[in-house]
Design a protein around this motif. Structure first.
Motif, short mmCIF file in Angstrom:
data_model
loop_
_atom_site.label_atom_id
_atom_site.label_comp_id
_atom_site.label_asym_id
_atom_site.label_seq_id
_atom_site.Cartn_x
_atom_site.Cartn_y
_atom_site.Cartn_z
N GLY A 173 -50.98 -9.41 -4.33
CA GLY A 173 -50.54 -8.28 -3.52
C GLY A 173 -49.02 -8.20 -3.44
O GLY A 173 -48.32 -9.21 -3.62
N THR B 32 -46.67 -6.92 -5.29
CA THR B 32 -45.78 -7.10 -6.46
C THR B 32 -44.99 -5.82 -6.76
O THR B 32 -44.04 -5.85 -7.54
CB THR B 32 -46.59 -7.47 -7.72
N LYS C 245 -46.83 -2.54 -7.21
CA LYS C 245 -47.69 -1.56 -7.92
C LYS C 245 -47.41 -0.14 -7.45
O LYS C 245 -47.19 0.77 -8.25
CB LYS C 245 -49.18 -1.84 -7.65
N THR C 246 -47.45 0.04 -6.12
CA THR C 246 -47.32 1.39 -5.57
C THR C 246 -45.94 1.97 -5.86
O THR C 246 -45.82 3.12 -6.28
CB THR C 246 -47.60 1.35 -4.05
N SER C 247 -44.90 1.16 -5.67
CA SER C 247 -43.52 1.64 -5.91
C SER C 247 -43.34 1.99 -7.39
O SER C 247 -42.76 3.02 -7.72
CB SER C 247 -42.51 0.56 -5.53
N ASP D 207 -55.98 2.78 -3.33
CA ASP D 207 -55.97 1.69 -2.35
C ASP D 207 -56.69 2.15 -1.09
O ASP D 207 -56.07 2.46 -0.06
CB ASP D 207 -54.52 1.27 -2.06
N ALA E 278 -54.50 -4.53 -4.18
CA ALA E 278 -54.31 -5.92 -4.62
C ALA E 278 -55.67 -6.56 -4.87
O ALA E 278 -56.70 -6.06 -4.40
CB ALA E 278 -53.55 -6.68 -3.54
N ASN F 5 -41.47 -6.72 -12.14
CA ASN F 5 -40.76 -5.96 -11.10
C ASN F 5 -39.90 -6.90 -10.25
O ASN F 5 -40.16 -8.09 -10.17
CB ASN F 5 -41.80 -5.23 -10.23
N ARG F 6 -38.89 -6.30 -9.63
CA ARG F 6 -37.99 -7.01 -8.72
C ARG F 6 -37.26 -8.14 -9.43
O ARG F 6 -37.01 -9.20 -8.83
CB ARG F 6 -38.74 -7.55 -7.50
N VAL G 288 -38.28 -3.92 -14.17
CA VAL G 288 -37.67 -3.14 -13.08
C VAL G 288 -36.88 -4.12 -12.23
O VAL G 288 -37.44 -5.13 -11.76
CB VAL G 288 -38.74 -2.41 -12.24
N GLU H 67 -34.71 -5.87 -9.09
CA GLU H 67 -34.66 -5.87 -7.63
C GLU H 67 -33.64 -4.79 -7.23
O GLU H 67 -32.54 -4.76 -7.77
CB GLU H 67 -34.21 -7.26 -7.15
N ASP H 68 -34.04 -3.90 -6.34
CA ASP H 68 -33.16 -2.76 -6.03
C ASP H 68 -33.46 -2.27 -4.61
O ASP H 68 -34.56 -1.76 -4.35
CB ASP H 68 -33.40 -1.65 -7.05
N VAL I 11 -35.27 1.10 -3.62
CA VAL I 11 -36.72 1.30 -3.55
C VAL I 11 -37.15 1.32 -2.08
O VAL I 11 -37.93 2.18 -1.64
CB VAL I 11 -37.49 0.18 -4.31
N ALA J 3 -33.72 0.53 -10.24
CA ALA J 3 -35.16 0.73 -10.42
C ALA J 3 -35.48 2.14 -10.93
O ALA J 3 -36.39 2.33 -11.74
CB ALA J 3 -35.88 0.45 -9.10
N1 LIG Z 1 -37.90 -3.14 -7.56
C1 LIG Z 1 -37.93 -3.33 -6.23
N2 LIG Z 1 -36.80 -3.68 -5.57
C2 LIG Z 1 -36.82 -3.89 -4.22
N3 LIG Z 1 -37.92 -3.75 -3.47
C3 LIG Z 1 -39.06 -3.41 -4.05
C4 LIG Z 1 -39.14 -3.16 -5.47
N4 LIG Z 1 -40.42 -2.84 -5.77
C5 LIG Z 1 -41.11 -2.87 -4.61
N5 LIG Z 1 -40.30 -3.20 -3.59
C6 LIG Z 1 -40.68 -3.36 -2.18
O1 LIG Z 1 -41.68 -4.38 -2.11
C7 LIG Z 1 -42.65 -4.07 -1.13
C8 LIG Z 1 -44.04 -4.05 -1.79
O2 LIG Z 1 -44.06 -3.00 -2.72
P1 LIG Z 1 -45.36 -2.14 -2.98
O3 LIG Z 1 -45.97 -1.65 -1.72
O4 LIG Z 1 -45.01 -1.15 -4.03
O5 LIG Z 1 -46.29 -3.29 -3.60
P2 LIG Z 1 -47.86 -3.23 -3.92
O6 LIG Z 1 -48.06 -4.15 -5.08
O7 LIG Z 1 -48.29 -1.85 -4.07
O8 LIG Z 1 -48.47 -3.85 -2.60
P3 LIG Z 1 -50.04 -3.93 -2.24
O9 LIG Z 1 -50.61 -5.05 -3.07
O10 LIG Z 1 -50.05 -4.23 -0.78
O11 LIG Z 1 -50.64 -2.60 -2.60
C9 LIG Z 1 -42.26 -2.71 -0.54
O12 LIG Z 1 -41.55 -2.93 0.66
C10 LIG Z 1 -41.34 -2.11 -1.60
O13 LIG Z 1 -40.39 -1.23 -1.04
#
Ligand SMILES: Nc1ncnc2c1ncn2[C@@H]1O[C@H](COP(=O)(O)OP(=O)(O)OP(=O)(O)O)[C@@H](O)[C@H]1O
Ligand SMILES: [Mg+2]
Length: 244
Positions: free
Chosen positions: A12, A14, A16-18, A40, A121, A171-172, A200, A202-203, A206, A224
């Motif tokens: 979870g 990581t 995905k949604t962003s 989700d 997730a 990512n990140r 992608v 860390e930024d 986002v 990003a």
């Molecule tokens: N490249 C990035 N740089 C900085 N922050 C990021 C980046 N990508 C995602 N985030 C931050 O990380 C957190 C988790 O991101 P996100 O919700 O997209 O993950 P997810 O994998 O969809 O989570 P879940 O498993 O709960 O669905 C959020 O607060 C998002 O803003």
């Protein structure tokens, strides 16, 4: 016919949604007709990542149950090529009828060039629902050991499901952290056992874009946002070098 792309992870949080939102915006900006669907169920937040949480949206279940047609999907106010269906809130994923879901996706495929599915997730029912009908899978991982191990496990599950077109986005990524950890992007690919689609960084934009109800690509131009644009080009078959 359009392509169905599932955005999955295993672990979870990581991104995905962003990443799904950033890629959907980039594909739309690059002239493609795009539908993105929040899969989700129960913990939806793709609308926030797209900067449209203040607009009410139809759920994919409304379309599956034929209460509404796909033409009623919410159109993004900044990217008119981008349509959106949210996830139902009070419907356990086990209650989603796979045949109706598949019918909705087939309809979507006939109208949109790309249909992106943002998965929950884990590697259970929601993961399988998003992956089952996908032509292509994008696994989003972080560079940390737990995320890489879970991506590898998710890759194994996808292989058992017969999925062949599986690529990974790291990512990140923070190159300085990689140096401190003494690992490279090649090491991450080796450990996960999945070929790379893109990186992608860390930024903070986002997080800030979501906090200010903005789409990432409207808010940020570098970092990003730029990475999502490069990956979107690769999805369309263009050769774009991977940047650290
Ligand atoms: N490249 C990035 N740089 C900085 N922050 C990021 C980046 N990508 C995602 N985030 C931050 O990380 C957190 C988790 O991101 P996100 O919700 O997209 O993950 P997810 O994998 O969809 O989570 P879940 O498993 O709960 O669905 C959020 O607060 C998002 O803003
Ligand atoms: Mg998510």
């Amino acid at each position: 016919m359009g392509e169905l792309i599932a955005v999955l992870s295993g672990k979870g949080g990581t991104g995905k949604t962003s990443v799904c939102a950033g890629l959907a915006e980039a594909l739309a900006l690059q002239g493609q007709q795009v539908l993105c669907i929040d899969c989700d169920v129960g913990l939806r937040n793709l609308d926030i990542a797209l900067g449209i949480s203040q607009i009410g949206a139809l759920s994919f279940q409304d379309v599956c149950q034929e209460h509404y047609g796909l033409d009623m999907a919410t159109r993004h106010p900044v990217y008119p090529n981008l349509a959106f269906l949210t996830a139902p809130v009070n419907c356990p994923v086990e209650n989603i009828d796979a045949d109706s879901f598949c019918r909705m996706l087939e309809q979507a495929r006939s109208r949109f060039a790309y249909v992106l599915l943002d998965a929950p997730a884990g590697i259970e029912a929601g993961f399988r629902l998003a992956a089952r009908f996908a032509d292509r899978v994008i696994l989003v991982t972080g560079a940390e050991p737990a995320a890489i191990r879970d991506a590898s496990r998710a890759g194994d599950v996808l292989e058992l499901m017969g999925k062949e077109n599986v690529r990974m986005i790291i990512n990140r990524l923070d190159p300085k952290m990689l140096d401190v950890m003494g690992i490279t992007v090649d090491d991450i690919m080796d450990q996960a056992g999945i070929p790379l689609l893109g990186i992608v960084p860390e930024d903070s934009q986002v997080i800030l874009a979501a906090a200010f109800y903005q789409p990432l690509l409207g808010y940020g131009k570098k970092g990003a946002a730029a990475a999502c644009k490069r990956i979107a080009k690769r999805i369309q078959g263009h050769k774009v070098p991977v940047k650290l």
